[in-house]
Design a protein around this motif. Structure first.
Motif, PDB file in Angstrom:
ATOM      1  N   ASP A   1      -0.183  46.339 -17.518  1.00  0.00           N
ATOM      2  CA  ASP A   1       1.167  45.824 -18.012  1.00  0.00           C
ATOM      3  C   ASP A   1       1.612  44.988 -17.743  1.00  0.00           C
ATOM      4  O   ASP A   1       2.159  44.592 -16.145  1.00  0.00           O
ATOM      5  N   LYS A   2       2.126  43.835 -18.696  1.00  0.00           N
ATOM      6  CA  LYS A   2       2.227  41.974 -17.996  1.00  0.00           C
ATOM      7  C   LYS A   2       3.729  42.530 -18.239  1.00  0.00           C
ATOM      8  O   LYS A   2       4.312  42.151 -17.288  1.00  0.00           O
ATOM      9  N   SER A   3       4.491  43.265 -18.226  1.00  0.00           N
ATOM     10  CA  SER A   3       5.741  43.682 -17.987  1.00  0.00           C
ATOM     11  C   SER A   3       6.324  42.757 -16.589  1.00  0.00           C
ATOM     12  O   SER A   3       7.259  42.894 -16.065  1.00  0.00           O
ATOM     13  N   GLN A   4       4.876  43.918 -15.932  1.00  0.00           N
ATOM     14  CA  GLN A   4       4.666  44.225 -14.346  1.00  0.00           C
ATOM     15  C   GLN A   4       5.329  42.895 -13.544  1.00  0.00           C
ATOM     16  O   GLN A   4       5.525  43.485 -12.162  1.00  0.00           O
ATOM     17  N   GLY A   5       4.655  41.846 -14.271  1.00  0.00           N
ATOM     18  CA  GLY A   5       4.189  40.528 -13.467  1.00  0.00           C
ATOM     19  C   GLY A   5       3.571  40.747 -12.161  1.00  0.00           C
ATOM     20  O   GLY A   5       2.547  41.607 -12.892  1.00  0.00           O
ATOM     21  N   PHE A   6       3.524  40.268 -11.388  1.00  0.00           N
ATOM     22  CA  PHE A   6       2.542  39.709 -10.148  1.00  0.00           C
ATOM     23  C   PHE A   6       2.312  41.708 -10.033  1.00  0.00           C
ATOM     24  O   PHE A   6       0.806  41.760  -8.805  1.00  0.00           O
ATOM     25  N   LYS A   7       3.711  42.407 -10.249  1.00  0.00           N
ATOM     26  CA  LYS A   7       2.799  43.823  -9.617  1.00  0.00           C
ATOM     27  C   LYS A   7       1.019  44.639 -10.278  1.00  0.00           C
ATOM     28  O   LYS A   7       0.607  44.989  -9.948  1.00  0.00           O
TER      29      LYS A   7
END
Length: 350
Positions: A65-71
């Motif tokens: 899930d790219k919306s989570q950024g580095f997470k």
């Protein structure tokens, strides 16, 4: 080749996006499945794309899930903790995919040939597919299957649409009904055709006895474009924009007679269902990204635009044309002529 594919027990595929590209990747994956029916396959995929492919048989999906950024990278690492794959197919040229690949333990790591292995991909792979001079994206993807000694590479798809979604589509499109689906919106507004021209083609289709559906996702840009098409149309259209899931849209595209779309995911979804697609192209090369089995139906001004922007120059196969008004060069009459050709082909097939 430095390894024996026949000894593979597990394979991980990294292809996060986009809708059209994952449709191409499905044909490649299923070619591998036919050759190695007992191979365990894990696909690291984007959140939206998963919604389209989640019913595919014989594949374990891990969502990135790219919306989570580095997470998202930590989540991927935890999801694959303790796993080790015989082979990784690194099929996405993007920095985030290069970083994500570091979370995937695999001895053999296959990427694109050096010319296509951008965004640092060549740093994290140890095998490459063969270089191709002028491939369609799908053909480029099939190079990964060829690397695994798959010889039957003719594209085919089993998208596995659930019965409930098939029934949903059948309620909207009856057996034998002549229906045009217009999937008007691309991911970037500059790749969209003008709403009044879509409307003119819709009116033309209605005059030929077709019902017209407007299809697309829930983004406001898509809803606004659909509303503008309706406002410019003399005929009554069925507006389904934002009202279907991706799988429901896939089921609809299976039942309609023909699809009109710019360079956008639903065009390639329709290809997986064997539906003729009239692709509208100005910015990208339809030889590379056009609807694979409908490239003869493409209405394209790409060659004209490229000749204007790069006079007397040899340019790379994947070069994109630049400009916010390029789609205006596509004329209504040309699309209507292609509609006649497409519907004649569709009628003959029925």
């Amino acid at each position: 080749m430095t390894f024996d594919p026949s000894l593979m027990k597990s394979l991980c595929l990294l292809r996060l996006s986009a809708i059209g590209d994952v449709c191409h990747a499905v044909a490649m994956v299923q070619a591998i499945q036919r050759r190695y029916p007992d191979l365990a396959i894990t696909w690291v995929i984007g959140k939206v794309e998963y919604q389209l492919l989640k019913h595919l048989p014989g594949i374990e999906f891990v969502i990135f899930d790219k919306s989570q950024g580095f997470k998202a990278y930590g989540q991927l690492r935890r999801a694959l903790k303790g796993r080790h794959f015989d082979v990784l197919l690194h099929m996405q040229v993007a920095l985030r995919a290069t970083i994500a690949s570091l979370m995937i333990p695999a001895k053999v790591r296959i990427g694109f040939d050096r010319a296509r292995a951008k965004e640092g991909q060549w740093l994290v792979t140890n095998e490459r597919v063969d270089a191709l001079a002028t491939p369609h994206v799908l053909e480029g993807f099939m190079g990964f299957a060829r690397k695994l000694d798959v010889t039957e590479l003719s594209p085919s798809w089993d998208m596995h649409i659930p019965a409930a979604d098939e029934a949903f589509a059948k309620e909207l499109v009856a057996d034998g009904e002549m229906v045009l689906a217009i999937c008007a919106a691309a991911s970037k507004a500059e790749r969209n055709w003008l709403p009044e021209r879509y409307a003119a083609v819709a009116d033309y289709a209605v005059s030929k006895g077709y019902r017209v559906l407007l299809c697309g996702g829930p983004a406001q840009l898509e809803k606004d474009l659909a509303a503008a098409i309706e406002a410019n149309c003399s005929s009554k259209l069925t507006n389904l924009v934002g009202k279907t899931s991706l799988v429901q849209l896939l089921a609809l595209l299976k039942r309609v007679s023909v699809v009109i779309a710019p360079d956008t995911g639903p065009a390639h979804m329709a290809v997986t269902q064997g539906t003729p697609v009239i692709g509208l192209y100005a910015h990208s090369n339809p030889g590379r990204t056009g609807p694979y089995f409908s490239r003869e139906l493409t209405v394209s001004v790409y060659d004209q635009v490229i000749a204007e922007q790069y006079p007397n120059q040899q340019i790379p196969w994947g070069t994109r044309a630049k400009g916010a008004t390029l789609m205006e060069k596509i004329e209504v009459a040309d699309v209507c002529r292609m509609f006649d050709k497409a519907t004649d082909v569709a009628t003959q097939e029925v």
